[in-house]
Write a protein that holds these residues in place. Structure first.
Motif, PDB file in Angstrom:
ATOM      1  N   ALA A   1      46.848  50.702  68.935  1.00 28.09           N
ATOM      2  CA  ALA A   1      46.748  49.507  69.785  1.00 28.09           C
ATOM      3  C   ALA A   1      45.650  49.665  70.826  1.00 28.09           C
ATOM      4  CB  ALA A   1      48.085  49.236  70.463  1.00 28.09           C
ATOM      5  N   ALA A   2      45.542  50.878  71.385  1.00 32.11           N
ATOM      6  CA  ALA A   2      44.525  51.115  72.419  1.00 32.11           C
ATOM      7  C   ALA A   2      43.122  50.965  71.843  1.00 32.11           C
ATOM      8  CB  ALA A   2      44.701  52.502  73.022  1.00 32.11           C
ATOM      9  N   ILE A   3      42.950  51.394  70.569  1.00 36.15           N
ATOM     10  CA  ILE A   3      41.624  51.312  69.957  1.00 36.15           C
ATOM     11  C   ILE A   3      41.339  49.891  69.477  1.00 36.15           C
ATOM     12  CG2 ILE A   3      40.240  52.101  67.986  1.00 36.15           C
ATOM     13  CD1 ILE A   3      41.747  54.820  68.348  1.00 36.15           C
ATOM     14  N   ASP A   4      42.389  49.230  68.937  1.00 33.95           N
ATOM     15  CA  ASP A   4      42.181  47.879  68.396  1.00 33.95           C
ATOM     16  C   ASP A   4      42.054  46.823  69.487  1.00 33.95           C
ATOM     17  OD1 ASP A   4      42.192  48.840  65.894  1.00 33.95           O
ATOM     18  OD2 ASP A   4      44.277  48.300  65.423  1.00 33.95           O
ATOM     19  N   GLY A   5      42.842  46.971  70.563  1.00 33.47           N
ATOM     20  CA  GLY A   5      42.854  45.928  71.588  1.00 33.47           C
ATOM     21  C   GLY A   5      41.527  45.877  72.323  1.00 33.47           C
ATOM     22  N   PRO A   6      40.787  44.762  72.227  1.00 30.05           N
ATOM     23  CA  PRO A   6      39.472  44.699  72.879  1.00 30.05           C
ATOM     24  C   PRO A   6      39.572  44.835  74.395  1.00 30.05           C
ATOM     25  CG  PRO A   6      40.153  42.548  72.052  1.00 30.05           C
ATOM     26  CD  PRO A   6      41.144  43.539  71.534  1.00 30.05           C
ATOM     27  N   ILE A   7      40.718  44.379  74.964  1.00 31.70           N
ATOM     28  CA  ILE A   7      40.836  44.397  76.427  1.00 31.70           C
ATOM     29  C   ILE A   7      40.806  45.824  76.968  1.00 31.70           C
ATOM     30  CG2 ILE A   7      43.363  44.215  76.235  1.00 31.70           C
ATOM     31  CD1 ILE A   7      42.106  42.440  79.062  1.00 31.70           C
ATOM     32  N   TYR A   8      41.486  46.755  76.261  1.00 28.98           N
ATOM     33  CA  TYR A   8      41.525  48.131  76.761  1.00 28.98           C
ATOM     34  C   TYR A   8      40.138  48.746  76.770  1.00 28.98           C
ATOM     35  CZ  TYR A   8      46.455  47.417  75.671  1.00 28.98           C
ATOM     36  OH  TYR A   8      47.712  46.923  75.608  1.00 28.98           O
ATOM     37  N   LYS A   9      39.430  48.525  75.638  1.00 28.23           N
ATOM     38  CA  LYS A   9      38.096  49.107  75.536  1.00 28.23           C
ATOM     39  C   LYS A   9      37.194  48.532  76.629  1.00 28.23           C
ATOM     40  CE  LYS A   9      37.561  49.074  71.087  1.00 28.23           C
ATOM     41  NZ  LYS A   9      36.987  48.679  69.805  1.00 28.23           N
ATOM     42  N   ALA A  10      37.276  47.202  76.782  1.00 25.08           N
ATOM     43  CA  ALA A  10      36.425  46.547  77.783  1.00 25.08           C
ATOM     44  C   ALA A  10      36.725  47.086  79.178  1.00 25.08           C
ATOM     45  CB  ALA A  10      36.639  45.035  77.733  1.00 25.08           C
ATOM     46  N   LEU A  11      38.020  47.253  79.479  1.00 27.86           N
ATOM     47  CA  LEU A  11      38.395  47.748  80.802  1.00 27.86           C
ATOM     48  C   LEU A  11      37.921  49.186  81.003  1.00 27.86           C
ATOM     49  CD1 LEU A  11      41.981  46.374  81.438  1.00 27.86           C
ATOM     50  CD2 LEU A  11      39.840  45.713  82.526  1.00 27.86           C
ATOM     51  N   LEU A  12      38.065  49.992  79.954  1.00 26.05           N
ATOM     52  CA  LEU A  12      37.649  51.392  80.077  1.00 26.05           C
ATOM     53  C   LEU A  12      36.145  51.476  80.299  1.00 26.05           C
ATOM     54  CD1 LEU A  12      38.438  54.323  80.047  1.00 26.05           C
ATOM     55  CD2 LEU A  12      38.150  54.350  77.567  1.00 26.05           C
ATOM     56  N   ILE A  13      35.391  50.671  79.512  1.00 27.88           N
ATOM     57  CA  ILE A  13      33.937  50.698  79.664  1.00 27.88           C
ATOM     58  C   ILE A  13      33.547  50.225  81.061  1.00 27.88           C
ATOM     59  CG2 ILE A  13      31.788  49.609  78.877  1.00 27.88           C
ATOM     60  CD1 ILE A  13      33.028  49.673  76.037  1.00 27.88           C
ATOM     61  N   ARG A  14      34.226  49.182  81.541  1.00 32.57           N
ATOM     62  CA  ARG A  14      33.907  48.699  82.886  1.00 32.57           C
ATOM     63  C   ARG A  14      34.227  49.757  83.941  1.00 32.57           C
ATOM     64  NH1 ARG A  14      37.272  43.907  84.825  1.00 32.57           N
ATOM     65  NH2 ARG A  14      35.911  42.538  83.641  1.00 32.57           N
ATOM     66  N   SER A  15      35.372  50.436  83.766  1.00 36.89           N
ATOM     67  CA  SER A  15      35.730  51.482  84.730  1.00 36.89           C
ATOM     68  C   SER A  15      34.681  52.574  84.751  1.00 36.89           C
ATOM     69  CB  SER A  15      37.080  52.107  84.368  1.00 36.89           C
ATOM     70  OG  SER A  15      38.039  51.131  84.181  1.00 36.89           O
ATOM     71  N   LEU A  16      34.266  53.003  83.556  1.00 39.69           N
ATOM     72  CA  LEU A  16      33.262  54.064  83.475  1.00 39.69           C
ATOM     73  C   LEU A  16      31.968  53.603  84.120  1.00 39.69           C
ATOM     74  CD1 LEU A  16      33.871  55.219  79.801  1.00 39.69           C
ATOM     75  CD2 LEU A  16      34.565  56.407  81.875  1.00 39.69           C
ATOM     76  N   TRP A  17      31.627  52.350  83.871  1.00 42.52           N
ATOM     77  CA  TRP A  17      30.386  51.818  84.422  1.00 42.52           C
ATOM     78  C   TRP A  17      30.461  51.745  85.946  1.00 42.52           C
ATOM     79  CZ3 TRP A  17      28.746  47.404  87.058  1.00 42.52           C
ATOM     80  CH2 TRP A  17      27.346  47.215  87.046  1.00 42.52           C
ATOM     81  N   ILE A  18      31.568  51.218  86.472  1.00 43.71           N
ATOM     82  CA  ILE A  18      31.707  51.103  87.927  1.00 43.71           C
ATOM     83  C   ILE A  18      31.704  52.495  88.562  1.00 43.71           C
ATOM     84  CG2 ILE A  18      33.340  50.528  89.775  1.00 43.71           C
ATOM     85  CD1 ILE A  18      34.053  48.018  88.312  1.00 43.71           C
ATOM     86  N   SER A  19      32.477  53.426  87.993  1.00 41.88           N
ATOM     87  CA  SER A  19      32.543  54.767  88.577  1.00 41.88           C
ATOM     88  C   SER A  19      31.205  55.483  88.470  1.00 41.88           C
ATOM     89  CB  SER A  19      33.612  55.599  87.877  1.00 41.88           C
ATOM     90  OG  SER A  19      34.856  55.016  88.061  1.00 41.88           O
ATOM     91  N   GLY A  20      30.524  55.303  87.342  1.00 39.09           N
ATOM     92  CA  GLY A  20      29.214  55.922  87.191  1.00 39.09           C
ATOM     93  C   GLY A  20      28.232  55.398  88.225  1.00 39.09           C
ATOM     94  N   THR A  21      28.187  54.063  88.357  1.00 34.16           N
ATOM     95  CA  THR A  21      27.312  53.460  89.364  1.00 34.16           C
ATOM     96  C   THR A  21      27.663  53.995  90.743  1.00 34.16           C
ATOM     97  OG1 THR A  21      27.488  51.469  88.043  1.00 34.16           O
ATOM     98  CG2 THR A  21      26.387  51.260  90.165  1.00 34.16           C
ATOM     99  N   CYS A  22      28.974  54.028  91.007  1.00 32.27           N
ATOM    100  CA  CYS A  22      29.434  54.464  92.325  1.00 32.27           C
ATOM    101  C   CYS A  22      29.023  55.908  92.576  1.00 32.27           C
ATOM    102  CB  CYS A  22      30.945  54.314  92.375  1.00 32.27           C
ATOM    103  SG  CYS A  22      31.678  55.132  93.749  1.00 32.27           S
TER     104      CYS A  22
END
Lengths: 304, 272
Positions: free
Chosen positions: A74-95
């Motif tokens: 479910a974690a891999i299939d659900g687009p929302i989880y992936k999108a949230l994880l990528i956004r988190s990584l992006w925000i934390s990386g930028t930060c």
């Protein structure tokens, strides 16, 4: 009949005693054992059960303990989880990048240009870090809000007509708030690595005709890289899992993966799914950190 | 005096930058005290009349007092346990040469970098599987876990400047290990221990994420504040409470850091 065993026991005892007194390592570990045992147990047990639970499933109010990979599916299939994880990584990386960039000159100033009352400067730089995280994030909400301090201030000065909307409830707000909250984690490692630099190297560079900029690039910056690397990881890793800042200042576009995890343990009440998401987050963050460490190590080796 | 190269010379732009940086660190936090005296429900400029009614309201708030007491109890217990564990750990790694010292210290320092939510949910699951009901005790457990690394770091800095020959002298003069620790080591490291206690107390007192997952019906102060944030009319009260907490935290931490740093500087050859 009983004499030999007692004697044996005694000699074993004295041998152990001798070993104990002789070996620094044994004495050290004996002294360390309470702390080590408590910390190791208090970390291993929860993590073991967290990983185990991620292979279980939730049925209404019951937890089915049969092994399954469904949560991960479910974690891999659900687009929302992936999108949230990528956004988190992006925000934390930028930060992490932003915080290191703005903290470096500060650490540099204190390491090289403050000669008296260094301690006071160090305390001043790190003091806000120790105070309530929640309250610091909350004060940013107060400042950045639609009718918050900045907007209402600018409006009453007549500089703007309409409130600036990008301030609150955006990824930008999350990055600003996180950078402020974690600045101490960037300053301290960078400061320590700068402070360690042998000043005679800089004198030598100056004597050999290097100007300030060149000697900074060739001496100071490479030697302070370990601090920069440590600082960026110390910020990147914990901020990926932050959910207070996104909740208070992020808005719908600033929600991060940790918000999703928290919801699984709260409203949604699907703990195994939450556990699986937490494990996914940890694995991804650990992988990125390891790659980062490996790449930067290769790079510093090439410079050295 | 050494001839001043550009390395030593003062640097005006950098100094300005440093001042701006400090402003960035402190100004946002100062908005809370500023608005806590503002006679308006809304946190907006221009400021209205001066008032202390939010503080009066705060003082009369019973649930807030309960939460405060909870936080103090949890903070004191966490500080005590974390510092005891920190003393054992810091003493061991600074006094003895041990193989594998680095990975061991790394393990103990791990909670520093693990995202709080991971630790929080992991402990929550453990408690529920073990059938341990959530209470202030579980919050304390979580707080001890995150305080130990800070306690260790504070105490290691203090113990590292410590001359072990002093302890050996005490041992030669007939003190056993316990007495040597109590009469020689303890007075020297006492500022460090005090610094660790104060620091751990503040960390626990202000900690939110662990408390969020591990507390039940008895909230700690940050949990109480979190609950109040949903109600706009409670905002000024929260701001007043937050201002008090911030000011107290600042003072406590300043004292703790000062004790720690001053202690180190006093040992000859340590610090600058």
């Amino acid at each position: 009949m009983t004499a030999p065993p007692v004697k044996l026991h005694k000699s074993w005892n004295s041998r152990l005693r001798a070993l104990f007194i002789r070996s620094e390592a044994v004495r050290g570990y004996t002294l360390l054992s309470p702390t080590l045992i408590v910390m190791a147990f208090a970390m291993c047990a929860p993590f073991a059960i967290l990983v185990t639970m991620s292979f279980w499933t939730q049925h209404a109010f019951e937890i089915d303990t049969a092994f399954t990979l469904r949560n991960y599916q479910a974690a891999i299939d659900g687009p929302i989880y992936k999108a949230l994880l990528i956004r988190s990584l992006w925000i934390s990386g930028t930060c992490a990048i932003v915080t290191v960039l703005v903290s470096y000159p500060m650490a540099y100033y204190v390491a090289f240009h403050v000669h008296r009352r260094k301690l006071v400067w160090i305390i001043l730089m790190t003091l806000p870090f120790w105070t309530s995280y929640l309250l610091r994030v909350f004060s940013w909400k107060v400042i950045l809000g639609y009718n918050g301090a900045i907007n209402s201030g600018l409006k009453s000065l007549g500089l703007i007509e309409q409130p600036l909307e990008f301030l609150l409830y955006s990824p930008t707000a999350v990055v600003i708030t996180l950078a402020h909250a974690w600045a101490a984690f960037a300053i301290l490692p960078i400061y320590v690595s700068l402070e360690k630099i042998d000043r005679s190297l800089l004198e030598a560079a100056a004597d050999l005709g290097d100007g300030p900029v060149v000697s900074f690039l060739r001496v100071t910056l490479p030697l302070s890289l370990p601090g920069v690397i440590a600082a960026s990881l110390l910020i990147f890793i914990p901020t990926v899992g932050d959910y207070i800042t996104p909740t208070l200042v992020g808005g719908p576009d600033g929600i991060m993966i940790a918000n999703m995890i928290q919801v699984q343990f709260g409203r949604v009440n699907d703990w195994p799914m939450g556990a699986a998401l937490a494990v996914c987050m940890m694995v991804v963050v650990a992988l990125i950190s390891l790659i980062y460490i490996w790449v930067t190590r290769k790079m510093t080796e090439r410079i050295a | 005096m050494k001839s001043a190269t550009y390395v030593e010379r003062s640097n005006r732009p950098l100094r300005t930058y440093a001042m701006l940086f400090l402003a960035f660190l402190y100004v946002p936090v100062l908005f809370l005290p500023l608005f806590s005296f503002n006679d308006s429900l809304y946190v907006t400029f221009p400021l209205k009349a001066f008032t202390t009614k939010w503080y009066a309201q705060m003082l009369a708030n019973e649930p807030m007092h309960a939460a405060l007491m909870n936080s103090i109890r949890v903070g004191a217990a966490s500080a005590l346990f974390a510092t005891i564990l920190g003393v054992f750990g810091a003493k061991a790694v600074t006094r003895y040469r041990m193989p594998g010292r680095k990975p061991v210290v790394f393990t103990i320092m791990l909670p520093l970098v693990i995202p709080g939510i991971i630790m929080g949910v992991a402990l929550l699951i453990l408690m529920s599987r073990l059938g341990i009901p959530l209470s202030l005790y579980t919050v304390t457990l979580g707080h001890v876990l995150i305080c130990v690394p800070f306690s260790m770091a504070t105490l290691i800095a203090r113990f590292e400047g410590f001359d072990k020959s002093m302890e050996e002298a005490a041992a030669d003069l007939g003190d056993n290990a316990w007495w040597a620790f109590w009469r020689v080591t303890f007075p020297i490291v006492f500022p460090g221990i005090l610094a660790s206690l104060l620091l751990c107390f503040t960390i626990s007192f202000d900690e939110f994420i662990m408390a969020f997952f591990l507390s039940s019906t008895e909230p700690t102060l940050p949990i109480y504040i979190w609950g109040q944030l949903r109600f706009p009319q409670k905002l000024p009260g929260v701001i007043a409470l937050g201002s008090v907490i911030l000011v107290v935290s600042f003072v406590v931490v300043f004292v703790s850091q000062w004790l720690r740093g001053r202690g180190v500087a006093q040992i000859p050859g340590e610090g600058r």
